[in-house]
Design an enzyme around this catalytic site. Structure first.
Site, PDB file in Angstrom:
ATOM      1  N   LYS A   1      15.997   1.291  80.185  1.00 34.13           N
ATOM      2  CA  LYS A   1      15.540  -0.030  80.633  1.00 34.13           C
ATOM      3  C   LYS A   1      14.207  -0.385  80.000  1.00 34.13           C
ATOM      4  CE  LYS A   1      18.221  -0.262  84.831  1.00 34.13           C
ATOM      5  NZ  LYS A   1      18.284   0.220  86.197  1.00 34.13           N
TER       6      LYS A   1
ATOM      7  N   LYS B   1      29.721   1.366  78.441  1.00 33.80           N
ATOM      8  CA  LYS B   1      30.335   1.148  79.760  1.00 33.80           C
ATOM      9  C   LYS B   1      30.346  -0.327  80.149  1.00 33.80           C
ATOM     10  CE  LYS B   1      26.259   1.403  82.628  1.00 33.80           C
ATOM     11  NZ  LYS B   1      25.684   1.560  83.913  1.00 33.80           N
TER      12      LYS B   1
ATOM     13  N   LYS C   1      26.900  -5.178  84.219  1.00 30.84           N
ATOM     14  CA  LYS C   1      26.646  -6.573  84.612  1.00 30.84           C
ATOM     15  C   LYS C   1      25.930  -7.355  83.529  1.00 30.84           C
ATOM     16  CE  LYS C   1      26.474  -5.526  89.465  1.00 30.84           C
ATOM     17  NZ  LYS C   1      25.608  -4.872  90.431  1.00 30.84           N
TER      18      LYS C   1
HETATM   19  P1  TYM Z   1      24.812  -0.545  90.214  1.00 32.44           P
HETATM   20  O1  TYM Z   1      24.552  -1.752  91.011  1.00 32.44           O
HETATM   21  O2  TYM Z   1      24.490  -0.536  88.765  1.00 32.44           O
HETATM   22  O3  TYM Z   1      26.324  -0.137  90.327  1.00 32.44           O
HETATM   23  C1  TYM Z   1      26.947   0.031  91.581  1.00 32.44           C
HETATM   24  C2  TYM Z   1      27.966   1.156  91.544  1.00 32.44           C
HETATM   25  O4  TYM Z   1      28.956   0.891  90.550  1.00 32.44           O
HETATM   26  C3  TYM Z   1      29.037   2.007  89.664  1.00 32.44           C
HETATM   27  N1  TYM Z   1      29.299   1.527  88.310  1.00 32.44           N
HETATM   28  C4  TYM Z   1      30.264   2.026  87.528  1.00 32.44           C
HETATM   29  N2  TYM Z   1      31.147   3.013  87.754  1.00 32.44           N
HETATM   30  C5  TYM Z   1      32.010   3.276  86.745  1.00 32.44           C
HETATM   31  N3  TYM Z   1      32.008   2.605  85.566  1.00 32.44           N
HETATM   32  C6  TYM Z   1      31.148   1.603  85.320  1.00 32.44           C
HETATM   33  N4  TYM Z   1      31.186   0.946  84.166  1.00 32.44           N
HETATM   34  C7  TYM Z   1      30.203   1.287  86.321  1.00 32.44           C
HETATM   35  N5  TYM Z   1      29.204   0.367  86.414  1.00 32.44           N
HETATM   36  C8  TYM Z   1      28.664   0.539  87.634  1.00 32.44           C
HETATM   37  C9  TYM Z   1      27.678   2.686  89.735  1.00 32.44           C
HETATM   38  O5  TYM Z   1      27.768   4.039  89.336  1.00 32.44           O
HETATM   39  C10 TYM Z   1      27.344   2.514  91.184  1.00 32.44           C
HETATM   40  O6  TYM Z   1      27.967   3.518  91.960  1.00 32.44           O
HETATM   41  N6  TYM Z   1      21.114   2.516  91.461  1.00 32.44           N
HETATM   42  C11 TYM Z   1      22.366   1.983  91.920  1.00 32.44           C
HETATM   43  C12 TYM Z   1      22.292   1.253  93.257  1.00 32.44           C
HETATM   44  C13 TYM Z   1      21.698   2.077  94.340  1.00 32.44           C
HETATM   45  C14 TYM Z   1      22.317   3.200  94.987  1.00 32.44           C
HETATM   46  C15 TYM Z   1      21.365   3.635  95.946  1.00 32.44           C
HETATM   47  C16 TYM Z   1      23.538   3.843  94.840  1.00 32.44           C
HETATM   48  C17 TYM Z   1      20.479   1.892  94.897  1.00 32.44           C
HETATM   49  N7  TYM Z   1      20.274   2.837  95.868  1.00 32.44           N
HETATM   50  C18 TYM Z   1      21.641   4.729  96.780  1.00 32.44           C
HETATM   51  C19 TYM Z   1      23.798   4.948  95.677  1.00 32.44           C
HETATM   52  C20 TYM Z   1      22.853   5.361  96.620  1.00 32.44           C
HETATM   53  C21 TYM Z   1      22.839   0.968  90.882  1.00 32.44           C
HETATM   54  O7  TYM Z   1      22.075   0.405  90.172  1.00 32.44           O
HETATM   55  O8  TYM Z   1      24.153   0.720  90.926  1.00 32.44           O
END
Ligand code: TYM
Length: 331
Positions: free
Chosen positions: A112, A195, A198
């Site tokens: 990032k 991957k 968003k």
């Molecule tokens: P975020 O918002 O980027 O994504 C949410 C969830 O979706 C999964 N994910 C994917 N899994 C497989 N393939 C992909 N291409 C893909 N893109 C996204 C992510 O692995 C995630 O599970 N840091 C986290 C949010 C968060 C969180 C937490 C998660 C904040 N606090 C505590 C678990 C526990 C995030 O940015 O996810």
């Protein structure tokens, strides 16, 4: 006793197929037999989107999509991170115990910071600390996430362990990234590499209409096709097979793999089948999004009961953490 399960999604945009297959699909399964906490990480979204156009609207959209995907506010505790200010307090306390070197070495921070050179803020650096606070405030055992969150989970375990060692207690558990005993999932994008994300513009969204999904898949990057039998599958094609592996039946995957191996594959047919199977998965959720979006009372009730349940658990933890650290009142 049932496990405590917790996970979250940032409120930076609509949910895509990667979010669904990597995370939300598992949330829906896990809520049947566990004590589940699922939330919308709006504080986290400010690390990369400090002045989002309409934060409130994006948070609502994710909540609607959670509900449409099958999360049940009477089975799971569904809440918005900023409704639980105790998380921010635990984050502050854990920050005293997180070191600059380890935070700077985190892959997602390096990524990032590279992409966003004009906004390398402290929130971005301490992102894994806030994430650890999210998780351990409810003493989670299992955290259903996609592959990209593995390192953040490792850090959460480290911060939990360090807190216990520092204060000589056995207070926080060490949470694990979870996917029903299987490998964590990484859903690739449709642009041939990397991957689905968003901000990558390479995704299929739960809010996409059927014809949009078909169009996106038909346009996915491919190549001119194999010329030698049984040749290695290049990344853009492998990516389509990877999605197919998750959404289609094993017979379908085998059929197209055989065609690839005999050089008889027509990518148009592969894409048509893939589009069919993705549509089958998303169409019912898509229909529910509109229905739930129109039911403001239901959405409000979900957010309210979730916030109340999440706070109850978080307040208890913060009270105990203050006691452990020695923060006590004089009056
Ligand atoms: P975020 O918002 O980027 O994504 C949410 C969830 O979706 C999964 N994910 C994917 N899994 C497989 N393939 C992909 N291409 C893909 N893109 C996204 C992510 O692995 C995630 O599970 N840091 C986290 C949010 C968060 C969180 C937490 C998660 C904040 N606090 C505590 C678990 C526990 C995030 O940015 O996810």
């Amino acid at each position: 006793m049932s496990d405590i399960v917790l996970s979250g999604i940032r409120s930076t945009g609509n949910l895509h197929l990667g979010n669904y297959l990597g995370a939300v699909k598992n949330f829906v399964k896990m809520q049947e037999t566990n004590n589940c906490y699922f939330f919308i990480a709006d504080y986290h979204s400010l690390t990369t989107h400090p002045t989002p156009g309409d934060l409130h609207k994006s948070v609502r959209q994710v909540l609607v999509e959670y509900l449409a995907a099958g999360l049940n506010p009477d089975k799971s505790t569904l809440y918005i991170q900023s409704d639980v200010p105790e998380i921010a307090e635990l984050y502050l306390l854990l920050n005293m115990n997180a070191y600059l070197g380890e935070l700077e070495r985190t892959t997602s921070f390096k990524d990032k910071a590279r992409k966003n050179t004009n906004n390398v803020n402290a929130g971005l650096l301490t992102y894994p600390v806030l994430m650890a606070a999210d998780i351990i405030i409810h003493h989670a055992d299992k955290v259903p996430v996609g592959k990209d969150q593995e390192q953040n989970l490792e850090m959460a375990r480290k911060f939990a362990r360090r807190f216990n060692n520092m204060y000589n207690v056995e207070y926080f558990k060490e949470p694990v990234a979870y996917n029903f005993g299987n490998e964590l999932v990484k859903v690739p994008g449709l642009d041939g590499t990397g991957k689905m994300g968003k901000s990558e513009g390479n995704g299929i969204y739960l809010a996409d209409e059927e014809k949009v999904i078909r169009k996106k898949i038909m346009r996915a990057v491919t190549d001119s096709g194999p010329t030698e039998p049984n040749s290695a599958i290049p990344e853009p094609i492998q990516n389509l097979f990877t999605i197919m592996d998750i959404v289609s039946t094993p017979d379908t995957v085998e059929h197209f793999k055989n065609l690839y191996n005999t050089c008889e594959i027509r990518y148009g047919d592969l894409k048509k089948q893939l589009a069919e199977d993705v549509v089958k998965l998303i169409a019912p959720i898509n229909a529910k999004i509109a229905e739930i979006d129109a039911d403001d009372e239901y959405v409000k009730r979900a957010a309210k009961i979730g916030a109340e349940k999440a706070r109850e658990s978080a307040v208890k933890t913060i009270k105990e953490v203050r006691e452990i650290i020695g923060i006590r009142k004089f009056y």
